[in-house]
Design a protein around this motif. Structure first.
Motif, PDB file in Angstrom:
ATOM      1  N   SER A 362      64.358   1.546  62.782  1.00  0.00           N
ATOM      2  CA  SER A 362      65.612   1.640  61.970  1.00  0.00           C
ATOM      3  C   SER A 362      65.854   3.124  61.488  1.00  0.00           C
ATOM      4  N   ILE A 363      65.235   3.494  60.481  1.00  0.00           N
ATOM      5  CA  ILE A 363      65.207   4.627  59.652  1.00  0.00           C
ATOM      6  C   ILE A 363      65.046   5.887  60.852  1.00  0.00           C
ATOM      7  N   SER A 364      64.621   5.723  61.723  1.00  0.00           N
ATOM      8  CA  SER A 364      64.625   6.826  62.704  1.00  0.00           C
ATOM      9  C   SER A 364      66.049   7.069  63.405  1.00  0.00           C
ATOM     10  N   GLY A 365      66.892   6.273  62.918  1.00  0.00           N
ATOM     11  CA  GLY A 365      68.471   6.348  63.197  1.00  0.00           C
ATOM     12  C   GLY A 365      69.115   7.599  62.496  1.00  0.00           C
ATOM     13  N   MET A 366      68.453   8.091  61.500  1.00  0.00           N
ATOM     14  CA  MET A 366      69.166   9.065  60.394  1.00  0.00           C
ATOM     15  C   MET A 366      68.248  10.357  60.174  1.00  0.00           C
ATOM     16  N   ASP A 367      68.828  11.344  60.105  1.00  0.00           N
ATOM     17  CA  ASP A 367      68.260  12.589  59.711  1.00  0.00           C
ATOM     18  C   ASP A 367      67.561  12.476  58.242  1.00  0.00           C
ATOM     19  N   LEU A 368      66.441  13.158  58.000  1.00  0.00           N
ATOM     20  CA  LEU A 368      66.096  12.940  56.717  1.00  0.00           C
ATOM     21  C   LEU A 368      67.071  13.405  55.760  1.00  0.00           C
ATOM     22  N   ASP A 369      68.111  14.479  55.936  1.00  0.00           N
ATOM     23  CA  ASP A 369      69.216  14.683  55.139  1.00  0.00           C
ATOM     24  C   ASP A 369      70.332  13.834  55.095  1.00  0.00           C
ATOM     25  N   GLY A 370      70.425  12.861  55.926  1.00  0.00           N
ATOM     26  CA  GLY A 370      71.310  12.023  55.896  1.00  0.00           C
ATOM     27  C   GLY A 370      72.774  12.478  56.500  1.00  0.00           C
ATOM     28  N   VAL A 591      55.002  13.632  54.178  1.00  0.00           N
ATOM     29  CA  VAL A 591      54.409  12.627  54.936  1.00  0.00           C
ATOM     30  C   VAL A 591      53.006  12.570  55.145  1.00  0.00           C
ATOM     31  N   VAL A 592      52.254  11.465  55.608  1.00  0.00           N
ATOM     32  CA  VAL A 592      50.876  11.542  56.047  1.00  0.00           C
ATOM     33  C   VAL A 592      51.069  11.862  57.594  1.00  0.00           C
ATOM     34  N   SER A 593      50.375  13.115  57.948  1.00  0.00           N
ATOM     35  CA  SER A 593      50.259  13.352  59.266  1.00  0.00           C
ATOM     36  C   SER A 593      48.881  12.914  59.694  1.00  0.00           C
ATOM     37  N   PRO A 631      55.005  10.379  61.575  1.00  0.00           N
ATOM     38  CA  PRO A 631      55.519   9.355  61.881  1.00  0.00           C
ATOM     39  C   PRO A 631      56.736   9.449  62.657  1.00  0.00           C
ATOM     40  N   TYR A 632      56.935   8.438  63.546  1.00  0.00           N
ATOM     41  CA  TYR A 632      57.907   8.175  64.594  1.00  0.00           C
ATOM     42  C   TYR A 632      59.294   8.296  64.043  1.00  0.00           C
ATOM     43  N   TYR A 633      59.382   7.732  62.590  1.00  0.00           N
ATOM     44  CA  TYR A 633      60.847   7.738  62.103  1.00  0.00           C
ATOM     45  C   TYR A 633      61.428   9.175  61.587  1.00  0.00           C
ATOM     46  N   ALA A 634      60.549  10.010  61.574  1.00  0.00           N
ATOM     47  CA  ALA A 634      60.815  11.463  61.043  1.00  0.00           C
ATOM     48  C   ALA A 634      60.754  12.459  62.322  1.00  0.00           C
TER      49      ALA A 634
END
Length: 651
Positions: A362-370, A591-593, A631-634
């Motif tokens: 779900s949150i992969s659908g948005m850039d970290l800066d929104g 993030v944890v890499s 993380p995939y979302y990022a």
């Protein structure tokens, strides 16, 4: 009107989710307001607010946009409502009030609301339920109205949408004089249920049940209405794939088919009805469909709907990575469904899927800066192929500013801002903890208010601390049930420093603690977060012989930004102990890499070699590399490049 406002007061303190809520508040809600008003250059116009002004007779011109353009306004209002729960904002609330007033002015005398038909074809209302989203749009407006009432206590929007629901009830139902139709895109069903919860109007519950029960019955309604309007496409949408899940009555459906968002919205409503009425036949159908989606048709990221054609489910175990559709809205809808399944039964598997959807697809659908968004969330990207190959055209290597069909950005905004509603639930004398995230909350359990403070650095660390304080200042007996995530092989739990036996007190993935709670009691839960190498079922052809990396609830991927190009030539070790997890404050908002020593084939040395040959690549063509996974979302927050989730195994 039934009063639910304030029943659950959850103030988010979580470092991970509070940051995302703040991004939505600071960037996404204002950005989407500009988009709704056509104030963003070089993007597809929305015209959504202008459509309401035209419908209200306050502006001239024609309707513009998708037939469901009203829903973008509805989801924006719903996100605003949830945002106001986190942070009071008088200016934003006043703006929302003005939009609600506009919707009221655009409402027809009989309660009908839809700018497309009001402006373009008022005489054709309710003649094309299959395609034209009247019920869908009014459903989203109902959901927004309920959220706004619960956040602000203001009833005007609920009154507007109750009038709309009354109109729908006058048009549809089992009575002889009423239409026997149902929506082409499900949404009204779960919206009516939410409206019923705050109004206690039984007609809204009955109408939701009618729409569920009527779907797929013979004679088929969509064929009938298509014949009446002489639409030659009368068989297209109801083909063998059951695009809108009307191929069979819902109680006879065994597999998820068709448009994935429509499906999970319908399944969510089915779960709502089961939880309220105890309908056993509908329960069995809902659980069959859940099993099919989760065990045969869900990606590791909780993406669903693998097929671009029809934005749909395809067949069991067909989960291609590079051409996957996996619409952001579909994963959001899966989260809605999982949350509602937890109302049907407290099973850890529902909480596990909810968690997987929230932290990954779900949150992969948005850039970290929104500021940019994905409609499609692939698990493998090679940008050159996306530009050249037609079957990859829907996959974008970078997020986009906006979309002509802009359902995903506002849907994601309302999910993120409502995240505090997903953490807990109460059942009589039981308090369930479904998700682990920092919050300070007051809930009513067993007839008394209880303050629960949760402290954690989840999803990066597995330590969770709950402080329980009955508001009366006296001891209070109730059961606390905490989900033990499916990814955790073994956890530890203590109460006030004393070890609590999980094994003897676990049921369906929840640890039940039945005791008399004193003010200040502390529950410590420790969930070891170890790197896991995940294998797909061998029936998933694309992932045979490959592994994915997961730590806690977070699925990982590798990107060209860290590891160079030609990621398909990387092979990773099969010993989880070979992987090192490290928190990097300056990487992707912190993030944890995960890193490991891997092998990568040097393609440059082979560029002049034959296209095919009998022997294996020589050892000289490989080199040892330090691989980094994020993380995939990022992914796709550092420019265009290759990405993949499933990796070759090192032999």
């Amino acid at each position: 009107m039934g009063e639910t406002r304030g029943r659950v007061q959850v103030q988010l303190t979580d470092a991970f989710w509070k940051k995302k809520v703040e991004v939505v508040q600071r960037e996404v809600i204002p950005y989407q307001w500009k988009a709704l008003n056509d104030e963003i250059p070089d993007t597809e116009p929305s015209h959504a607010i202008e459509n309401f002004k035209i419908a209200a007779g306050e502006s001239s011109g024609d309707f513009y946009g998708m037939v469901f353009q009203d829903s973008d306004v509805a989801k924006w209002l719903e996100a605003v409502a949830y945002s106001l729960e986190h942070t009071a904002d008088a200016e934003l609330e006043s703006l929302a009030d003005s939009v609600i007033d506009l919707i009221g002015r655009a409402q027809m005398e009989d309660g009908y609301i839809n700018t497309y038909y009001t402006v373009k074809a008022p005489e054709k209302r309710w003649t094309n339920l299959r395609d034209d989203h009247e019920l869908y749009c009014m459903g989203h407006l109902m959901e927004a109205a309920v959220a706004y009432y619960q956040a602000t206590g203001k009833r005007k929007f609920v009154d507007i949408m109750s009038k709309a629901a009354d109109h729908i009830d006058s048009m549809f139902g089992p009575e002889e004089e009423k239409l026997k139709g149902y929506p082409g895109h499900q949404e009204i069903e779960l919206a009516l249920f939410r409206l019923y919860e705050v109004t206690e109007n039984e007609r809204y519950l009955s109408l939701a049940e009618f729409f569920i029960n009527e779907r797929g019955r013979e004679p088929h309604y969509f064929i009938k209405e298509a014949e009446e309007r002489k639409d030659e496409r009368k068989f297209f949408w109801n083909g063998k794939f059951g695009y809108n899940q009307s191929h069979l009555p819902v109680r006879e459906q065994t597999k998820a088919v068709g448009h994935s968002v429509r499906a999970v919205y319908m399944y969510s409503a089915m779960a709502d009805i089961v939880a309220k009425t105890g309908d056993e036949e509908l329960r069995r159908a809902t659980e069959r469909l859940w099993k099919n989606v989760i065990q045969q048709q869900m990606y590791i990221t909780a993406g669903i709907g693998s097929m671009e054609h029809g934005e749909a489910f395809s067949t069991d175990y067909d989960l291609p990575n590079d051409i996957s559709y996996t619409e952001t809205c579909a994963t959001i809808g899966l989260a809605f469904w999982a949350r509602r399944m937890l109302k049907v039964a407290k099973r850890g598997e529902y909480g596990d899927v909810l968690e997987r959807a929230l932290y990954n697809g779900s949150i992969s659908g948005m850039d970290l800066d929104g500021k940019k968004f994905f409609y499609v969330n692939p698990l493998e990207v090679v940008p050159e192929l996306n530009r050249v190959r037609g079957e990859h055209h829907h996959v974008k290597p970078v997020r986009q500013p906006w979309f002509k069909c802009a359902c995903c950005p506002p849907n994601l905004a309302r999910l993120i801002t409502s995240i505090n509603h997903y953490i807990y639930s109460e059942e009589e004398n039981e308090l369930f903890v479904h998700l682990y995230m920092g919050n300070d909350s007051v809930m009513t359990v067993g007839g008394e208010e209880v303050r629960v403070t949760q402290e954690t650095n989840y999803p990066w660390e597995g330590a969770v601390k709950l402080t329980i304080t009955p508001s009366s200042g006296k001891n209070h007996a109730f059961t606390l049930a905490m989900r033990m995530p499916g990814w955790c092989a073994s956890g530890q739990l203590s109460i006030n420093g004393e070890r609590f036996d999980i094994g003897d007190n676990i049921k369906d993935g929840y640890v039940y603690i039945n005791r008399e709670w004193a003010p200040g009691d502390i529950v410590d839960l420790y969930l070891p977060m170890e790197v896991q190498l995940i294998h797909a079922n061998p029936k998933v052809r694309e992932n045979f012989g490959k592994v994915a990396i997961q730590r806690g609830p977070v699925v990982y991927c590798i990107e060209e930004a860290d590891n160079g190009p030609n990621l398909h030539t990387v092979s990773v070790p099969m010993n989880p102990a070979s992987y090192v997890a490290s928190f990097e404050e300056g990487l992707l908002d912190g993030v944890v890499s995960i890193s490991c020593v891997a092998e990568k084939i040097e393609l440059e040395a082979l560029s002049e070699g034959p296209l095919y040959k009998a022997a294996e690549f020589s050892a000289a063509s490989t080199r040892t590399v330090t691989l980094k996974a994020i993380p995939y979302y990022a992914w796709a927050n550092r420019g265009e490049g290759e990405m993949r989730v499933w990796l070759n195994k090192l032999k």
